[in-house]
Design a protein around this motif. Structure first.
Motif, mmCIF file in Angstrom:
data_model
loop_
_atom_site.group_PDB
_atom_site.id
_atom_site.type_symbol
_atom_site.label_atom_id
_atom_site.label_comp_id
_atom_site.label_asym_id
_atom_site.label_seq_id
_atom_site.Cartn_x
_atom_site.Cartn_y
_atom_site.Cartn_z
ATOM 1 N N TRP A 1 0.826 -1.204 0.000
ATOM 2 C CA TRP A 1 0.000 0.000 0.000
ATOM 3 C C TRP A 1 0.866 1.261 0.000
ATOM 4 O O TRP A 1 0.590 2.212 -0.723
ATOM 5 N N ASN B 1 -7.023 -0.122 7.166
ATOM 6 C CA ASN B 1 -7.568 0.220 5.854
ATOM 7 C C ASN B 1 -6.636 1.259 5.244
ATOM 8 O O ASN B 1 -5.943 1.997 5.935
ATOM 9 N N ARG B 2 -6.631 1.271 3.955
ATOM 10 C CA ARG B 2 -5.684 2.102 3.213
ATOM 11 C C ARG B 2 -5.883 3.593 3.468
ATOM 12 O O ARG B 2 -4.921 4.361 3.541
#
Length: 153
Positions: free
Chosen positions: A27, A111-112
């Motif tokens: 990510w 979460n990104r």
């Protein structure tokens, strides 16, 4: 979220879980930063010694030295590195989150979007810390100039 190339940096992910390290590294790379990874606090310090790090993202619970210990070492040895904490706990002790250099924390499962936010805050803090340390006068340890500075006789 697109980042300005001038705002890219090197992010260190410290987590004892290989899967977490891989996901976060992917990510962070996709966001546009360089990533270094460490499986424990001691390895993280070795990386910091050899490579300039902008933001360290540290798991709190790790075997051996935990993330709080690492945070204290970073503050002492590398005071201009911003630190974000990663945890499975929904609430953090304010004595941890309010420490100097802690830009925030992300909660597992990650979460990104939260990751991106904490990195942006970390990069801003890193810039502030570097500027602060550059403008503060540096005090030399006693005896540092002994034998170097010669008086005119």
């Amino acid at each position: 979220m697109e980042i300005n190339p001038e705002e890219t940096g090197t992010i260190l992910v410290v987590d004892d879980d290989d899967g977490v390290r891989k996901v976060l590294a992917r990510w962070i790379t996709e966001i546009g930063h360089v990533v270094k990874v460490a499986a424990d606090a001691d390895s993280a310090l070795a990386i910091m010694r050899d490579c300039p790090i902008d933001v360290a993202l540290c798991d709190i619970r790790m075997p051996g030295h935990d993330g709080i210990w690492l945070l204290d070492q970073v503050r002492r040895l590398y005071p201009d590195i911003a630190v974000a904490l990663a945890t499975g706990l929904m609430e953090m002790d304010p004595m941890v989150t309010l420490r100097p250099g802690v830009v925030g924390y992300i909660v597992k499962p990650f979460n990104r979007e939260d990751l991106e936010k904490v990195i942006v805050r970390g990069m801003a803090e890193r810039k502030r810390l570097k500027g602060e340390h550059r403008t503060k006068p540096r005090l030399l340890p006693a005896g540092m100039l002994e034998g170097i500075v010669l008086s005119r006789s």
